[in-house]
Design a protein around this motif. Structure first.
Motif, mmCIF file in Angstrom:
data_model
loop_
_atom_site.group_PDB
_atom_site.id
_atom_site.type_symbol
_atom_site.label_atom_id
_atom_site.label_comp_id
_atom_site.label_asym_id
_atom_site.label_seq_id
_atom_site.Cartn_x
_atom_site.Cartn_y
_atom_site.Cartn_z
ATOM 1 N N ASN A 9 56.678 36.753 81.128
ATOM 2 C CA ASN A 9 57.274 35.948 82.191
ATOM 3 C C ASN A 9 57.603 36.772 83.431
ATOM 4 N N GLU A 48 50.238 32.671 74.118
ATOM 5 C CA GLU A 48 51.039 32.765 75.340
ATOM 6 C C GLU A 48 50.541 33.840 76.299
ATOM 7 N N ASN A 51 65.946 38.800 73.466
ATOM 8 C CA ASN A 51 64.969 39.162 74.490
ATOM 9 C C ASN A 51 65.509 40.352 75.272
ATOM 10 N N ASN A 93 55.487 38.993 84.444
ATOM 11 C CA ASN A 93 54.135 39.326 84.930
ATOM 12 C C ASN A 93 53.645 40.726 84.559
ATOM 13 N N MET A 106 57.791 37.787 75.335
ATOM 14 C CA MET A 106 57.803 36.638 76.235
ATOM 15 C C MET A 106 58.516 36.978 77.544
#
Length: 196
Positions: A125, A155, A86, A127, A121
């Motif tokens: 997360n 998601e 990530n 925003n 992701m």
């Protein structure tokens, strides 16, 4: 209501198109053609690009033809190395994303179900509005890519394509960039016919 892409608020995160893996992913040549078109178009539109590499000492550098294009663009970040899958878990990458003031992020690269998935992701997360360009991501196995796209849509990521995104950012045919990008579209169409 979901807004269209806005070039004043949009950036690209270019994820790990490196070494031998980039040449082995499913439909690799189509991926390279689509990434070339996308980078050329976004550079013409002055869209910032955040350029990532996963552990280049082991996996190799970004493929040469794309690396040259990225290095030539002043709006592209210097390559940012990462160890986390990530990208948003790396402080330098998180800061680079924040530093652009972009709220919309296009995401492309490999592998779709690992580093692309986890980076998207991370953006969600944090925003950010996140857009997966489905014809500019890949995995070794197409089933893994399809699973990643499906899961990311669930998601909250928005699914798009390189041409759809570029035309959203262009907005109209009467601006200076349209003729330039039209030539890139023609080049892409010729290249894609050679790979089918």
């Amino acid at each position: 209501m979901t807004p269209l892409l806005d070039r004043k608020s949009c950036g690209l995160i270019f994820v790990d198109v490196q070494g031998e893996l980039a040449r082995k992913v499913h439909q690799s040549q189509q991926l390279m053609t689509n990434l070339t078109f996308l980078i050329q178009s976004l550079q013409a539109l002055s869209i910032p690009i955040i350029w990532l590499e996963q552990y280049p000492k082991g996996l190799g550098e970004t493929v040469s033809e794309l690396k040259e294009m990225l290095q030539a663009d002043p709006k592209t970040s210097a390559v940012l190395e990462k160890n986390y899958f990530n990208g948003m878990s790396e402080p330098a990458i998180k800061e680079a994303v924040r530093g652009t003031n972009c709220q919309q992020w296009l995401v492309v690269g490999i592998e779709a179900h690992v580093c692309v998935y986890q980076t998207v992701m991370g953006l969600i997360n944090a925003n950010y509005s996140t857009y997966i360009l489905s014809d500019a991501i890949a995995s070794l196995r197409d089933e893994d890519k399809q699973l990643a796209v499906k899961r990311l849509a669930q998601e909250g990521a928005r699914i798009s394509s390189v041409e759809m995104a570029v035309f959203e950012l262009l907005e109209a045919a009467n601006n200076d960039e349209f003729k330039t990008i039209l030539s890139f579209i023609k080049q892409r169409q010729i290249a894609l016919t050679k790979t089918t």
